[in-house]
Design a protein around this motif. Structure first.
Motif, short mmCIF file in Angstrom:
data_model
loop_
_atom_site.label_atom_id
_atom_site.label_comp_id
_atom_site.label_asym_id
_atom_site.label_seq_id
_atom_site.Cartn_x
_atom_site.Cartn_y
_atom_site.Cartn_z
N CYS A 66 141.83 113.63 -25.28
CA CYS A 66 141.80 112.19 -25.53
C CYS A 66 142.15 111.86 -26.98
O CYS A 66 142.35 110.70 -27.31
N MET A 67 142.20 112.86 -27.84
CA MET A 67 142.44 112.59 -29.26
C MET A 67 143.80 113.08 -29.74
O MET A 67 144.03 113.25 -30.93
N LEU A 68 144.70 113.32 -28.79
CA LEU A 68 146.07 113.68 -29.15
C LEU A 68 147.01 112.79 -28.35
O LEU A 68 146.82 112.60 -27.14
N LEU A 69 148.03 112.27 -29.01
CA LEU A 69 149.02 111.50 -28.28
C LEU A 69 149.87 112.45 -27.43
O LEU A 69 150.17 113.57 -27.85
N ALA A 70 150.26 111.97 -26.26
CA ALA A 70 151.08 112.80 -25.38
C ALA A 70 152.38 113.18 -26.08
O ALA A 70 152.84 114.33 -25.98
N VAL A 71 152.96 112.25 -26.84
CA VAL A 71 154.22 112.55 -27.52
C VAL A 71 154.03 113.61 -28.61
O VAL A 71 155.00 114.17 -29.09
N ASP A 72 152.78 113.87 -28.98
CA ASP A 72 152.48 114.79 -30.07
C ASP A 72 152.30 116.23 -29.57
O ASP A 72 152.07 117.14 -30.37
N VAL A 73 152.33 116.48 -28.28
CA VAL A 73 152.05 117.83 -27.79
C VAL A 73 153.26 118.48 -27.15
O VAL A 73 153.16 119.53 -26.50
N MET A 74 154.43 117.88 -27.35
CA MET A 74 155.64 118.50 -26.81
C MET A 74 155.82 119.87 -27.46
O MET A 74 155.60 120.04 -28.65
N GLY A 75 156.19 120.83 -26.64
CA GLY A 75 156.42 122.17 -27.17
C GLY A 75 155.16 123.02 -27.23
O GLY A 75 155.22 124.20 -27.56
N ARG A 76 154.01 122.44 -26.94
CA ARG A 76 152.77 123.23 -26.94
C ARG A 76 152.46 123.65 -25.50
O ARG A 76 152.86 122.99 -24.55
N ASN A 77 151.72 124.76 -25.38
CA ASN A 77 151.31 125.21 -24.04
C ASN A 77 149.94 124.66 -23.72
O ASN A 77 148.96 124.96 -24.40
N ILE A 78 149.89 123.87 -22.66
CA ILE A 78 148.62 123.25 -22.28
C ILE A 78 148.09 123.93 -21.02
O ILE A 78 148.85 124.18 -20.09
N MET A 79 146.80 124.22 -21.03
CA MET A 79 146.18 124.69 -19.79
C MET A 79 145.06 123.74 -19.40
O MET A 79 144.19 123.42 -20.21
N THR A 80 145.10 123.28 -18.15
CA THR A 80 144.03 122.44 -17.64
C THR A 80 143.22 123.26 -16.64
O THR A 80 143.61 124.36 -16.27
N ILE A 81 142.13 122.67 -16.18
CA ILE A 81 141.26 123.39 -15.25
C ILE A 81 142.02 123.79 -13.98
O ILE A 81 141.74 124.83 -13.39
N GLU A 82 143.01 122.99 -13.62
CA GLU A 82 143.77 123.30 -12.40
C GLU A 82 144.56 124.60 -12.55
O GLU A 82 144.98 125.19 -11.56
N GLY A 83 144.78 125.03 -13.80
CA GLY A 83 145.58 126.23 -14.02
C GLY A 83 144.76 127.50 -14.16
O GLY A 83 145.31 128.58 -14.40
N LEU A 84 143.46 127.40 -14.00
CA LEU A 84 142.61 128.57 -14.29
C LEU A 84 142.48 129.52 -13.10
O LEU A 84 142.72 130.72 -13.23
#
Lengths: 165, 330, 720
Positions: A66-84
């Motif tokens: 909630c404290m990062l803009l979506a446009v600010d995370v391009m190029g980063r690897n995100i893992m959500t609970i659905e990916g565990l």
């Protein structure tokens, strides 16, 4: 240098898949995950970086989505609970279920991801190590005891798993 | 939240050119986004510095300084081997800052530039003087978290844990400007309400904080950061103290004492530093130092307890310093 | 208990699996194409009249579909009685637009003099929030008196009288999931509402009555709920969502922000308790008098009706308690986990400790000397059955003996009482053709009730747990269930389930007797089979009977079960003793809670893991209310309207927890169970205050028990 206006098409890497979505420049990563991608396992508890319910992993580290803009995370690897969980529950998930660490479940996805990042770096933690690690994930149901026990249990499951490999 | 233009410059020069009326710097964003969500900050242009090469680096350089890029995250700093080696005091401060998740996003520069946490300042219903409004609502109001030092028409406290710790290490900041850059001691970076009622540091609208430099501490130095907060995690300091002390034999040769959470700026107590230098750290001297530290405290209605907290924390820190020296002797 | 094979076992919650994978669906996870998002405009002033509402700028914002104001909707009033009161609402195509539109609505207020302190509000010259029920005082919302014996005589007999005033702050339930709802009308005019609520049938009734619709035209669906603790019992945003959905013809979702939660939900009430307690030198209590003043904010909401439910732990021959609730210009309180119990326990158990100290008596012995027993009277004059107060005190005494005494540490003890409700409860049990069982419930599962209902069915039918599928279904499908609260859910729903499954067994036995030469009364179940008790036949598997029945003249085996109690409360007396160990920093007064042990009579723990979970969570909530939490106001405005400044405990604040389960079966509870959802938090602030007193000699009488006093009043504690 890139400039973005009101609506932008962006590329996000989530759970090892690449997604192209259109976001409002004001959208946080949390907004994008929930509203654009339907990944509603990431929860909105405060929207101010205070409760940890929206925790996801960014390049392996827990962050408040909630404290990062979506446009600010391009190029980063995100893992959500659905990916565990792959074919079966991850040992941390299994330990949460079996130790009674889940009550209402709203803090659970964030708590589990924080635990995942923590156990990736610390294989044999103490009770206090675990509490330090999850101190940014608020839980109102459990009093934390069974969560701490579950994470300690998960650590020992993961250690056993490693030995077998 | 009002919409804005979002720009990602690749160099500091590009970033400096983009500055101007309505533009704001985005670093970690953990404070700014909160301010935007509350309508306290309404930037027309957001300049994200994360794309600037090298701005997040932490390096030791030949002249003996540790240089921390302003975009380095708090967790990056806390995990850096040079920090563990030379500045354990910083790690103590960082471990007590916000939450693990926030520390993975929030930056060192952003931490030094964060806006006040005063609940009147943050609240939409109170148009206080720091928001170009009409006065300080903490005066005569709910003031238990407010300043006991340095207040003047406004009684905010500086919320950073890192800032007092860095100040106790004689840190400096590097500030970039289109025309030239300057290096300023951290002590001179912060601005109290006597100098400004709307900003908390000296940065102008044309400047960017690019790095923090810390000298190698003197030999035999001991440092510690102690903090009291209501919660044991994710809480701001009711009061904190950063202490750095060095000895020659039993004599104190160097002392820095900086308080957090009690004044609009990280509050360096020079009078205590002076009285500590040149003597032993005896129990009596420590007691006198604690009294001296709160000499000019002017508590408000509900924050007198902070006076006692400062004394208690300083006593603990100085005793810890004393014990560490004795240990070192053995 | 050895007579059960599955009850009393630590069975994990099946619903934990979708919760750990993120698949569990909560209200805010539900979306529809074309769905609109609601936002609300709120008053920044505590007492005002609205002169005008200008929506013109908001109307011009693209994406705004409907705006409700006091001019066009009866949901809003022009009279403002608390800061945060809803003034207007709107629906827009996305959340950003909705928020921006809300900020563009201009409201002009005429401000009035307000009153915030309940004692001040009672004075004759205080501004009137609402008409007073008292001739004597302003703003009285309710008053009741409990008395017995003769107060003057009681005080005259005493050697010592202790008198104190305690103040308990307003504490928010702070469930992790904020209130959320979605409202949608279908073409036929039927309304469906998804909402985060403890009781879906309450919502159905309220909305049907508000809209003048029959209940079957309103369908309420309660998805997974992210915590409630009493805070999700009444309508908050649903009526607005419904009206916006009706006007726009589109589904409307409203999710409260965390800030809105703090300024306009229904937290636990503030309370001031002035109490005088008297005893003889030998430790016999002789009299008690108290005036209890609840701050009920802008409307009735303070839980003043639970005095007998939570007090009456000691034999006090002469007492008088006056319980007031008083209007102020503040938000309206509601239920928070054992409503009314925590604040009273804090005051009265601090008194007991204070009195024991003054008399130089051990706090446990002092309590044991005066503790009620079977046959004694409750405050309201009912007769106690067998109760567990003494047993819990005895176990606490053993625990304390084992604690090592160290400097700057203190040990506190306190007792509490609670009683669980029963509430209307219905279930449907269906035996499937493969012998598995579906149980349909209308009760929202907060505490793991669906897990224990499955245990009960499996236990009674002697079939394996994975054959039982318990589901909470919505108001169109499930039988009626009262809201999940009052520690009633497992109690009431287990009674209904027990009734249903026993009926199912009866039906099975009757059907089985057509296939075996045995009369129905002679059957039992074993290993998933219906078998004669005398072993005269090898029996028939239940799954076989289920299949045959389905295609015979008998038809499917389906039964219902119900339970309720006209008096609402069960004859179930829950006593609890807690022991807290704290450390107070000698330099700073910082409080560290090291360990809380809880000795609670649970009747019988159907699932000890879940029971412990309730107790552990309750203790930490009690600690939060005790020393960290409390809304802070200025001019009626909540200042700490976020989870940074409203400080609920983190994992580092939670102490070691030792939940000890005492099992003294209830008389009429299924399998002897007693309610466990609420009681654990009742005692914690009191036990904490008593422990701090033991460590420092300072008695804190106001929650949160902030260390301000400890650091300033003590100075250095090095000499202690």
């Amino acid at each position: 240098m890139n400039r973005y206006g009101l609506k932008e098409k962006i590329e996000l890497r989530i759970n090892h898949a690449t997604h192209h979505i259109e976001v409002d420049v004001r959208d946080t990563l949390l907004d994008a995950l929930r509203d654009q991608l339907g990944l509603t396992g990431t929860k909105r508890g405060c929207d101010m970086g205070e409760c940890g319910a929206c925790t996801v992993l960014m390049d392996g580290k827990p962050i408040n989505s909630c404290m990062l803009l979506a446009v600010d995370v391009m190029g980063r690897n995100i893992m959500t609970i659905e990916g565990l969980a792959q074919d079966e529950l991850h040992p941390i998930q299994q330990a949460f279920v079996e130790n009674g660490a889940v009550q209402c479940g709203f803090c659970t996805p964030g708590m589990i991801l924080t635990a995942k990042a923590f156990l990736d770096h610390c294989s044999n933690p103490t009770d206090d190590d675990v509490r330090q690690a999850i101190s940014g994930n608020l839980c109102r149901c459990t009093g934390y005891r069974k969560i701490v026990e579950a994470i300690l249990d998960a650590a020992s499951r993961l250690r056993r798993g490693k030995r077998h490999v | 939240m009002k919409t804005f233009e979002y720009i990602t410059p690749e160099t500091i020069d590009e970033a400096l050119e983009l500055l101007g009326e309505g533009a704001q710097i985005l670093a970690g964003g953990t404070d700014l986004l909160g301010e935007m969500k509350r309508g306290l900050a309404t930037p027309k242009r957001l300049i994200n510095l994360k794309g600037i090469q090298g701005l997040a680096d932490i390096r030791s350089i030949p002249d003996g300084f540790l240089t921390i890029g302003s975009l380095a995250t708090l967790s990056h700093l806390a995990e850096h081997p040079l920090v563990a080696q030379h500045y354990p005091l910083l790690i103590e401060a960082l471990q007590r800052t916000a939450s693990p998740q926030i520390r993975n996003i929030a930056t060192v520069g952003g931490n030094l530039c964060q806006r006040p946490r005063c609940w009147y300042y943050r609240h939409s219903a109170f148009p206080c003087i720091r928001k170009h409004g009409e006065g300080c609502f903490a005066m005569g109001g709910q003031d238990r978290y407010h300043a006991i030092f340095g207040g003047h028409r406004c009684f905010i406290v500086h919320p950073s844990d890192l800032a007092p710790a860095l100040m106790a290490l004689d840190a400096e900041v590097r500030i970039a400007h289109a025309d030239d850059s300057r290096i300023v001691p951290l002590t001179d970076f912060f601005v109290g309400p006597r100098d400004s009622l709307t900003q908390e540091n000296i940065l102008t609208r044309q400047e960017i904080l690019t790095a923090i430099r810390i000298p190698v501490p003197p030999d035999n130095a001991y440092g510690t950061y102690l903090k009291v907060s209501e919660r044991k995690a994710t809480d701001f300091a009711l009061a904190s103290v950063a202490v750095s002390i060095a000895w020659l034999d039993t004599q104190v040769t160097h002392a820095r004492v900086v308080l957090g959470g009690v004044a609009p700026v990280p509050w360096r107590v020079k009078q205590v530093e002076e009285m500590l230098i040149g003597d032993e750290l005896s129990g009596k001297r420590i007691e006198r130092a604690c009294e001296r530290a709160v000499d000019d405290a002017t508590p408000l209605r509900h924050n007198r307890y902070k006076v006692a907290l400062v004394k208690g924390l300083l006593r603990k820190a100085l005793h810890a310093a004393h014990r560490s020296r004795e240990k070192g002797e053995k | 208990m050895s007579e059960h094979w599955l009850l009393g076992k630590r069975v994990p919650r099946p619903d934990a699996i979708p919760k750990v994978t993120g698949e569990a669906v909560y209200t805010d996870d539900i979306t529809f194409p074309g769905m609109l998002y609601g936002a609300v405009v709120r008053s920044p002033y505590a007492c005002a009249s609205i002169r005008s509402v200008d929506t013109s700028r908001a109307e011009q914002l693209p994406g705004v579909r409907a705006i409700l104001t006091p001019t066009n909707s009866s949901l809003f009033s022009t009279e403002i009685l608390y800061a945060g009161q809803k003034v207007a609402a709107l629906a827009a195509t996305d959340p950003h637009t909705a928020q921006e539109a809300a900020s563009l609505i201009q409201v002009e207020y005429q401000r009035h003099r307000a009153v915030f302190d309940p004692i001040r509000a009672m004075s004759r010259d205080a501004p009137v929030v609402r008409p007073s029920r008292s001739q004597e005082f302003n703003n009285v919302c309710s008053h009741q008196r409990k008395e017995r014996g003769d107060l003057e005589t009681g005080f005259a007999q005493a050697d010592i009288i202790v008198e104190n005033t305690y103040r308990v702050g307003i504490a928010h339930q702070a469930y992790m999931e904020p209130h959320a709802c979605v409202a949608r009308f279908d073409v036929s005019g039927k309304l469906t509402v998804w909402t985060s609520i403890q009781g879906q049938f309450n919502v159905r009734a309220s909305l049907a009555s508000m809209l003048g619709m029959p209940v079957h035209d309103v369908r309420v669906i309660a998805p997974e709920i992210g915590g409630a603790f009493g805070g999700k019992t009444s309508l908050i945003m649903e009526p607005i969502a419904v009206v916006l959905a009706k006007i726009t013809g589109a589904p409307v979702k409203i999710v409260m922000s965390r800030q809105e939660e703090f300024i306009d939900a229904h937290p636990g009430p503030g309370c001031i308790i002035h109490v005088k307690t008297a005893a003889r030198q030998d430790g016999t209590l002789t009299a008690e008098w108290a005036e209890i003043i609840y701050d009920t904010g802008a409307a009735p909401g303070a839980p003043t009706g639970n005095f007998d439910r939570t007090r009456g732990l000691y034999r006090i021959p002469n007492f008088r308690y006056d319980i007031y609730s008083v209007y102020t210009h503040k938000l309206i309180p509601g239920a928070y986990r054992a409503p009314g119990a925590l604040e009273l326990t804090f005051a009265f158990e601090s008194q007991i400790d204070h009195l024991a100290g003054e008399l130089g008596q051990d706090p446990i012995e002092f309590r044991l000397k005066n503790a009620v027993d079977e046959g004694d009277l409750t405050v309201d004059g009912k007769v106690y059955p067998t109760i567990g107060l003494r047993e819990s005190l005895h176990q606490a005494r053993e625990q304390i003996k084992a604690v090592e005494h160290k400097p700057h540490r203190g040990i506190g003890v306190a007792c509490g009482k609670w009683m669980n409700a029963i509430g209307a409860s219905g279930v449907i049990l269906t035996l499937n053709e493969d012998g598995s069982v579906n149980l349909t419930s209308g009760a929202v599962d907060l505490t793991g009730v669906n897990t224990v209902l499955a245990q009960i069915v499996a236990e009674e039918l002697s079939i394996s747990l994975d054959q039982i599928h318990v589901q909470t279904r919505d108001t169109d499908v499930a039988p009626y269930a009262a809201l999940s609260g009052g520690s009633r859910t497992t109690y009431g729903m287990s009674l209904a389930t027990q009734n249903a499954v026993r009926q199912l067994k009866k039906d099975l036995f009757e059907f089985a007797s057509q296939h075996m030469p045995v009369s129905p009364e002679a059957f039992t179940v074993a290993d998933g089979k219906v078998v004669p008790r005398d072993g005269s036949h090898t029996g028939i598997p239940i799954r076989e009977l289920a299949r045959i029945a389905m295609y015979s003249a008998r038809g499917p085996l389906t039964v219902t079960g119900s339970a309720s109690d006209p008096s609402w409360l069960a004859d179930s007396y829950i006593f609890i003793t807690q022991v807290a160990e704290v450390e107070v920093d000698p330099d700073t007064g910082e409080i560290t809670v090291l360990r809380v042990s809880s000795f609670q009579d649970v009747g019988f723990a159907l699932n000890p893991m879940l029971v412990e979970g309730q107790i552990e969570g309750g203790i930490v909530q009690g600690l939060g209310w005790g020393y960290l939490e409390g809304l802070v106001f200025d001019k009626g405005v909540v200042l700490n309207e976020n989870l940074t400044e409203y400080k609920i405990p983190t994992a580092l604040d939670a102490p070691e927890l030792v939940p000890v389960l005492i099992e003294i079966p209830s008389a009429d509870g299924p399998y002897g169970i007693k309610g466990v959802g609420e009681p654990s938090m009742v005692v914690t602030p009191a036990v904490l205050a008593n422990a701090i007193h033991d460590a420092t000699g300072i008695r804190l009488t106001e929650t949160p028990l902030v260390q301000d006093d400890l650091s300033t009043r003590q100075g250095p504690l090095g000499n202690m």
